[in-house]
Design a protein around this motif. Structure first.
Motif, PDB file in Angstrom:
ATOM      1  N   LEU A 179      -6.768  -1.514  -1.991  1.00 50.43           N
ATOM      2  CA  LEU A 179      -6.226  -2.565  -1.154  1.00 50.43           C
ATOM      3  C   LEU A 179      -4.718  -2.433  -0.984  1.00 50.43           C
ATOM      4  O   LEU A 179      -4.005  -1.994  -1.899  1.00 50.43           O
ATOM      5  N   PHE A 180      -4.257  -2.857   0.172  1.00 54.00           N
ATOM      6  CA  PHE A 180      -2.824  -2.980   0.442  1.00 54.00           C
ATOM      7  C   PHE A 180      -2.567  -4.412   0.894  1.00 54.00           C
ATOM      8  O   PHE A 180      -3.259  -4.926   1.776  1.00 54.00           O
ATOM      9  N   ILE A 181      -1.617  -5.072   0.272  1.00 49.82           N
ATOM     10  CA  ILE A 181      -1.206  -6.393   0.743  1.00 49.82           C
ATOM     11  C   ILE A 181       0.298  -6.354   0.998  1.00 49.82           C
ATOM     12  O   ILE A 181       1.055  -5.710   0.276  1.00 49.82           O
ATOM     13  N   GLY A 182       0.701  -7.031   2.054  1.00 50.20           N
ATOM     14  CA  GLY A 182       2.114  -7.033   2.412  1.00 50.20           C
ATOM     15  C   GLY A 182       2.542  -8.356   3.009  1.00 50.20           C
ATOM     16  O   GLY A 182       1.719  -9.126   3.523  1.00 50.20           O
ATOM     17  N   TYR A 183       3.836  -8.595   2.925  1.00 46.07           N
ATOM     18  CA  TYR A 183       4.415  -9.832   3.425  1.00 46.07           C
ATOM     19  C   TYR A 183       5.592  -9.476   4.311  1.00 46.07           C
ATOM     20  O   TYR A 183       6.458  -8.677   3.933  1.00 46.07           O
ATOM     21  N   ALA A 184       5.633 -10.051   5.511  1.00 45.11           N
ATOM     22  CA  ALA A 184       6.703  -9.742   6.454  1.00 45.11           C
ATOM     23  C   ALA A 184       6.926 -10.931   7.371  1.00 45.11           C
ATOM     24  O   ALA A 184       6.044 -11.785   7.531  1.00 45.11           O
ATOM     25  N   THR A 185       8.096 -10.992   7.989  1.00 52.63           N
ATOM     26  CA  THR A 185       8.348 -12.062   8.943  1.00 52.63           C
ATOM     27  C   THR A 185       7.498 -11.826  10.187  1.00 52.63           C
ATOM     28  O   THR A 185       7.188 -10.689  10.541  1.00 52.63           O
ATOM     29  N   THR A 186       7.137 -12.914  10.841  1.00 56.05           N
ATOM     30  CA  THR A 186       6.349 -12.804  12.070  1.00 56.05           C
ATOM     31  C   THR A 186       7.106 -12.009  13.130  1.00 56.05           C
ATOM     32  O   THR A 186       6.528 -11.185  13.844  1.00 56.05           O
ATOM     33  N   GLN A 187       8.392 -12.252  13.220  1.00 58.65           N
ATOM     34  CA  GLN A 187       9.208 -11.576  14.224  1.00 58.65           C
ATOM     35  C   GLN A 187       9.157 -10.055  14.067  1.00 58.65           C
ATOM     36  O   GLN A 187       9.084  -9.313  15.052  1.00 58.65           O
ATOM     37  N   GLN A 188       9.170  -9.581  12.823  1.00 59.35           N
ATOM     38  CA  GLN A 188       9.203  -8.143  12.573  1.00 59.35           C
ATOM     39  C   GLN A 188       7.813  -7.491  12.604  1.00 59.35           C
ATOM     40  O   GLN A 188       7.683  -6.318  12.938  1.00 59.35           O
ATOM     41  N   SER A 189       6.779  -8.246  12.255  1.00 56.61           N
ATOM     42  CA  SER A 189       5.459  -7.635  12.062  1.00 56.61           C
ATOM     43  C   SER A 189       4.416  -7.987  13.112  1.00 56.61           C
ATOM     44  O   SER A 189       3.328  -7.421  13.114  1.00 56.61           O
ATOM     45  N   GLU A 190       4.732  -8.924  14.004  1.00 59.99           N
ATOM     46  CA  GLU A 190       3.738  -9.373  14.974  1.00 59.99           C
ATOM     47  C   GLU A 190       3.271  -8.239  15.891  1.00 59.99           C
ATOM     48  O   GLU A 190       2.074  -8.137  16.208  1.00 59.99           O
ATOM     49  N   GLN A 191       4.166  -7.387  16.291  1.00 63.94           N
ATOM     50  CA  GLN A 191       3.782  -6.283  17.180  1.00 63.94           C
ATOM     51  C   GLN A 191       2.800  -5.343  16.488  1.00 63.94           C
ATOM     52  O   GLN A 191       1.835  -4.872  17.102  1.00 63.94           O
ATOM     53  N   TYR A 192       3.025  -5.075  15.221  1.00 65.93           N
ATOM     54  CA  TYR A 192       2.103  -4.221  14.462  1.00 65.93           C
ATOM     55  C   TYR A 192       0.748  -4.902  14.332  1.00 65.93           C
ATOM     56  O   TYR A 192      -0.292  -4.261  14.493  1.00 65.93           O
ATOM     57  N   ARG A 193       0.751  -6.198  14.062  1.00 59.82           N
ATOM     58  CA  ARG A 193      -0.512  -6.930  13.902  1.00 59.82           C
ATOM     59  C   ARG A 193      -1.343  -6.881  15.184  1.00 59.82           C
ATOM     60  O   ARG A 193      -2.571  -6.741  15.147  1.00 59.82           O
ATOM     61  N   LYS A 194      -0.686  -6.990  16.314  1.00 62.63           N
ATOM     62  CA  LYS A 194      -1.395  -7.006  17.599  1.00 62.63           C
ATOM     63  C   LYS A 194      -1.865  -5.622  18.048  1.00 62.63           C
ATOM     64  O   LYS A 194      -2.600  -5.513  19.026  1.00 62.63           O
ATOM     65  N   SER A 195      -1.455  -4.578  17.320  1.00 62.03           N
ATOM     66  CA  SER A 195      -1.781  -3.217  17.765  1.00 62.03           C
ATOM     67  C   SER A 195      -3.167  -2.753  17.315  1.00 62.03           C
ATOM     68  O   SER A 195      -3.588  -1.656  17.676  1.00 62.03           O
ATOM     69  N   PHE A 196      -3.855  -3.551  16.528  1.00 57.45           N
ATOM     70  CA  PHE A 196      -5.199  -3.176  16.071  1.00 57.45           C
ATOM     71  C   PHE A 196      -6.037  -4.433  15.869  1.00 57.45           C
ATOM     72  O   PHE A 196      -5.539  -5.561  15.958  1.00 57.45           O
ATOM     73  N   GLN A 197      -7.296  -4.235  15.583  1.00 59.00           N
ATOM     74  CA  GLN A 197      -8.216  -5.356  15.423  1.00 59.00           C
ATOM     75  C   GLN A 197      -8.062  -5.986  14.037  1.00 59.00           C
ATOM     76  O   GLN A 197      -8.058  -5.291  13.016  1.00 59.00           O
ATOM     77  N   CYS A 198      -7.935  -7.312  14.032  1.00 56.63           N
ATOM     78  CA  CYS A 198      -7.798  -8.016  12.747  1.00 56.63           C
ATOM     79  C   CYS A 198      -8.431  -9.395  12.855  1.00 56.63           C
ATOM     80  O   CYS A 198      -8.707  -9.893  13.952  1.00 56.63           O
ATOM     81  N   GLU A 199      -8.667  -9.999  11.710  1.00 55.27           N
ATOM     82  CA  GLU A 199      -9.245 -11.340  11.652  1.00 55.27           C
ATOM     83  C   GLU A 199      -8.180 -12.308  11.157  1.00 55.27           C
ATOM     84  O   GLU A 199      -7.464 -12.023  10.188  1.00 55.27           O
ATOM     85  N   ILE A 200      -8.073 -13.446  11.841  1.00 53.59           N
ATOM     86  CA  ILE A 200      -7.067 -14.441  11.460  1.00 53.59           C
ATOM     87  C   ILE A 200      -7.703 -15.826  11.428  1.00 53.59           C
ATOM     88  O   ILE A 200      -8.641 -16.105  12.177  1.00 53.59           O
ATOM     89  N   PRO A 201      -7.216 -16.720  10.563  1.00 58.67           N
ATOM     90  CA  PRO A 201      -7.723 -18.101  10.557  1.00 58.67           C
ATOM     91  C   PRO A 201      -7.274 -18.835  11.816  1.00 58.67           C
ATOM     92  O   PRO A 201      -6.126 -18.702  12.244  1.00 58.67           O
ATOM     93  N   THR A 202      -8.179 -19.618  12.393  1.00 54.03           N
ATOM     94  CA  THR A 202      -7.797 -20.448  13.533  1.00 54.03           C
ATOM     95  C   THR A 202      -7.124 -21.731  13.062  1.00 54.03           C
ATOM     96  O   THR A 202      -6.271 -22.294  13.737  1.00 54.03           O
ATOM     97  N   TYR A 203      -7.549 -22.224  11.928  1.00 52.35           N
ATOM     98  CA  TYR A 203      -6.897 -23.381  11.321  1.00 52.35           C
ATOM     99  C   TYR A 203      -6.950 -23.207   9.815  1.00 52.35           C
ATOM    100  O   TYR A 203      -7.994 -22.961   9.242  1.00 52.35           O
ATOM    101  N   TRP A 204      -5.793 -23.338   9.202  1.00 56.72           N
ATOM    102  CA  TRP A 204      -5.771 -23.274   7.752  1.00 56.72           C
ATOM    103  C   TRP A 204      -4.477 -23.874   7.239  1.00 56.72           C
ATOM    104  O   TRP A 204      -3.496 -24.033   7.977  1.00 56.72           O
ATOM    105  N   HIS A 205      -4.457 -24.239   5.986  1.00 52.36           N
ATOM    106  CA  HIS A 205      -3.212 -24.685   5.365  1.00 52.36           C
ATOM    107  C   HIS A 205      -3.185 -24.233   3.913  1.00 52.36           C
ATOM    108  O   HIS A 205      -4.217 -23.953   3.312  1.00 52.36           O
ATOM    109  N   TRP A 206      -1.983 -24.116   3.408  1.00 48.24           N
ATOM    110  CA  TRP A 206      -1.805 -23.745   2.009  1.00 48.24           C
ATOM    111  C   TRP A 206      -0.819 -24.709   1.380  1.00 48.24           C
ATOM    112  O   TRP A 206       0.130 -25.172   2.010  1.00 48.24           O
TER     113      TRP A 206
END
Length: 241
Positions: free
Chosen positions: A103-130
């Motif tokens: 496994l690889f886990i990483g943490y990044a700002t949305t501004q810096q990593s959003e383009q990478y996230r959108k470049s491939f298929q991924c699953e995201i929560p539609t509603y969640w809170h922590w």
């Protein structure tokens, strides 16, 4: 023969009202501080050896190339003047349930990593809170959706925008406190392949709460001893015969 003059017997020194009031004040404050120290100490017993309290476990089982979650900034409390690192620390744990994969886990700002996230298929929560606060943490994910298409063009560990990362074939653990802006938590296979099965969890600790019991217990005992001193100190009154 003249009678001998009578000498008045000196009276026993008394404790003045002012000292009694001071003693009472020190006793009350001392017991309150001591009680606070004992309470925090007892609460700390419900954390692990590092002082972390953990959330519930959320099970991830996706056929995509990543499970990602947007996380808003963590807002410090009124204790923020002590420094964020002294008030809050958040730990991210991902236990791999897919044998043969790392496994690889990483943490990044949305501004810096959003383009990478959108470049491939991924699953995201539609509603969640922590929730992450002293002695309590929670992950609540209602539903998820799949976005994007295809595999990532490059492996996650080759990216330069990460603020924190961890890799493991067992349990990947990283610590990071999101501040000032929104961040994204990425969970992927290190080889960039699809099909991720894992249990995710967050832990929270406040370093200041690990030392407060010692401070409060010591201060409470000192205040009570000062109260005893004022209670025993007598008002000296000299009587001239």
């Amino acid at each position: 023969m003249e009678p001998e003059p009578t000498v008045e017997t000196p009276k026993k020194p008394k404790t003045s009202k002012k000292r009694l009031i001071l003693a009472a004040v020190f006793f009350v404050v001392g017991f309150l501080v001591l009680s606070a120290g004992i309470s925090i100490f007892m609460y700390n017993q419900d954390t692990d050896s590092e002082g972390y309290a953990y959330s519930n476990i959320y099970h991830v089982n996706t056929t995509t190339y990543a499970f990602t979650a947007y996380m808003n900034e963590f807002k410090t409390s009124s204790w923020g003047w002590l420094g964020p690192e002294n008030v809050a620390q958040i730990k991210y744990l991902v236990t791999n349930l897919n044998l043969g994969k790392e496994l690889f886990i990483g943490y990044a700002t949305t501004q810096q990593s959003e383009q990478y996230r959108k470049s491939f298929q991924c699953e995201i929560p539609t509603y969640w809170h922590w929730i992450a606060e002293p002695y309590y943490a929670e992950i609540y994910i209602n539903t998820t959706i799949i976005e994007g298409e295809g595999a990532p063009a490059s492996l996650p560990q080759t990216q330069t925008f990460w603020l924190a990362t961890a890799q493991s074939s067992n349990t990947a653990v990283m610590t990071y406190l999101p501040q000032h802006e929104q961040h994204i938590w990425f969970i992927m296979n290190s080889d960039g392949s699809q099909n991720i099965t894992a249990d995710i969890q967050i832990g929270f600790k406040s370093p200041i709460l690990t030392i407060l019991p010692l401070i409060f217990l010591s201060l409470g005992i000192i205040l009570i001893l000062v109260g005893v001193f004022f209670l025993k100190k007598k008002k000296n009154k000299t009587i001239t015969p």
